[in-house]
Design an enzyme around this catalytic site. Structure first.
Site, short mmCIF file in Angstrom:
data_model
loop_
_atom_site.label_atom_id
_atom_site.label_comp_id
_atom_site.label_asym_id
_atom_site.label_seq_id
_atom_site.Cartn_x
_atom_site.Cartn_y
_atom_site.Cartn_z
N ARG A 133 0.82 -1.21 0.00
CA ARG A 133 0.00 0.00 0.00
C ARG A 133 0.86 1.27 0.00
O ARG A 133 0.53 2.24 -0.70
CB ARG A 133 -0.93 -0.01 1.23
CG ARG A 133 -1.89 1.16 1.29
CD ARG A 133 -2.83 1.03 2.47
NE ARG A 133 -3.76 -0.07 2.29
CZ ARG A 133 -4.96 0.02 1.73
NH1 ARG A 133 -5.38 1.19 1.28
NH2 ARG A 133 -5.74 -1.03 1.62
N TYR A 163 0.03 -13.04 -0.10
CA TYR A 163 0.45 -12.75 -1.47
C TYR A 163 1.72 -11.90 -1.45
O TYR A 163 2.06 -11.28 -0.44
CB TYR A 163 -0.66 -12.06 -2.26
CG TYR A 163 -1.24 -10.80 -1.67
CD1 TYR A 163 -0.62 -9.56 -1.84
CD2 TYR A 163 -2.44 -10.84 -0.96
CE1 TYR A 163 -1.18 -8.40 -1.31
CE2 TYR A 163 -3.00 -9.68 -0.44
CZ TYR A 163 -2.36 -8.47 -0.62
OH TYR A 163 -2.91 -7.32 -0.10
N ASP A 186 -14.25 4.59 1.02
CA ASP A 186 -14.89 4.17 2.28
C ASP A 186 -15.86 5.22 2.81
O ASP A 186 -16.79 4.88 3.54
CB ASP A 186 -13.83 3.89 3.34
CG ASP A 186 -13.17 2.53 3.17
OD1 ASP A 186 -13.66 1.74 2.35
OD2 ASP A 186 -12.15 2.28 3.85
#
Length: 379
Positions: free
Chosen positions: A106, A218, A284
């Site tokens: 991120r 991952y 969000d």
């Protein structure tokens, strides 16, 4: 065209919106509470619906320098370690959905977006500014901020609320700011790739399903590290306790991680609107959702692309058009994510039935069930 945009929040959605607007000649000012942009969390899955947008913004080469294009996603039973289904990604994802499937840290994604926006003369970034309130004005929208101990008002032609789960801007769209506790917690960490048990494989996304919890693994940092996310009952105090009774590779992977970040999970029921007047919501702030379909960042990127396009097109009401384009799709994601996490956390006979169904369903059918997400295009 509504004029200069005010963007509340410099997360993935806010930065993508600023960049998409700048590429269309529309200036913006991003207002961010943090004094420095240091993204929390760990990995992000950029499925083709998101990669397509970022590639179109010219970020593909920068992403590929730090991201990985996983070869497949493997779904396994956490207790037995038995693989239930493998779905090919890689070249198959690009062939089917027209864009790559990437996984990335991120902070790397945010750094790429931040560098790109700073290269645009039309983007102003105001850090260390807490938004106290937002409202429409006669000619646009305004936010009251607190910065360096003083309050001030910033005005623009319109406002996009990209200020996250506990959005202040939501109140200006006449929506409640409250969120619903889910009783779940996500534990997040990264692990050097060499420390990951071989059962997971660093070139793929691994999803292990267990009673009351699931584990997703991952690669990030171009495969040098593995991202781990373990989601389960928030009454369980440690990640190790969540995987008691699981197969050795899962227990070993969890035990190899010395530091985890706990992240309580909240969501909301779908809302009746995403905009009001000259104020719109993205990410969000508009549609908080559970991470079970790994679409939080991707849908924020989708929102940003659609909103920027419609504002640039200059229709009679770009914000109402944005709501029409996004509302039902986002509501579908919220409801499907709730359903998926219930399926992932089944136990006993219900889990056995789920596993049998997964094993028996052709991969082509399961991939087809993802077309509505990954095949989306902003048109």
């Amino acid at each position: 065209m509504p004029g200069r945009a005010l963007i509340a929040g410099a997360g993935i959605g806010g930065l993508t919106l600023a960049l998409a607007l700048a590429r269309r000649g529309i200036p913006s000012q991003i207002v961010e509470r943090a004094a420095a942009l240091e993204e929390t969390g760990a990995g992000v899955q950029l499925s083709p619906n998101a990669s397509r947008i970022l590639d179109a913004l010219g970020l593909g080469r920068a992403l590929d320098a730090v991201a990985t294009r996983p070869e497949a996603v493997t779904i396994a039973d956490g207790v037995s370690a038995r693989a239930l289904k493998t779905l090919q990604l890689g070249a198959e994802a690009e062939r089917r959905w027209g864009a790559p499937y990437r996984v990335v840290h991120r902070s790397d994604l945010q750094a790429i977006l931040l560098e790109a926006t700073r290269g645009e003369t039309g983007v102003e970034l105001t850090l260390g500014a807490e938004i106290l309130s937002a409202r429409e004005t006669t000619f646009g929208a305004a936010v009251e901020i607190a910065k360096d101990g003083a309050a001030e008002m910033i005005e623009g032609g319109w406002l996009a609320g990209a200020d996250g789960l506990r959005s202040v801007v939501r109140r200006a769209v006449k929506l409640p700011a409250t969120v619903q506790a889910t009783g779940l917690r996500a534990w997040r960490t990264v692990l050097p790739a060499g420390a990951l048990p071989e059962a997971f494989g660093i070139r793929r996304v691994s999803v292990w399903l267990g009673p009351g919890a699931h584990l997703v693994v991952y690669p990030v940092r171009a495969g040098r590290e593995a991202n781990l996310v373990l989601i389960g009952d928030d009454r369980i105090q440690t990640p190790a306790d969540l995987v008691v009774g699981w197969a050795a590779p899962a227990r070993d992977a969890v035990a190899a991680c010395s530091s985890w970040t706990p992240w309580p999970l909240y969501d909301r029921a779908p809302d009746a609107r995403m905009q009001h007047g000259r104020i719109a919501l993205i990410g969000d702030a508009a549609h908080a959702t559970l991470p079970s379909l790994a679409q939080g960042a991707a849908f924020a990127i989708e929102d940003a692309a659609t909103l920027a396009r419609l504002v640039a097109e200059g229709g009679p009401d770009a914000f109402a058009a944005y709501e029409r384009a996004r509302l039902m799709r986002c509501a579908k994601l919220q409801m499907r994510s709730r359903r998926q996490i219930r399926i992932d956390h089944l136990s006993g006979l219900a889990a056995r039935a789920r596993n049998l169904a997964l094993a028996a369903t052709p991969a082509s059918v399961l991939l087809g069930g993802l077309d509505w997400i990954y095949g989306w295009r902003d048109d």
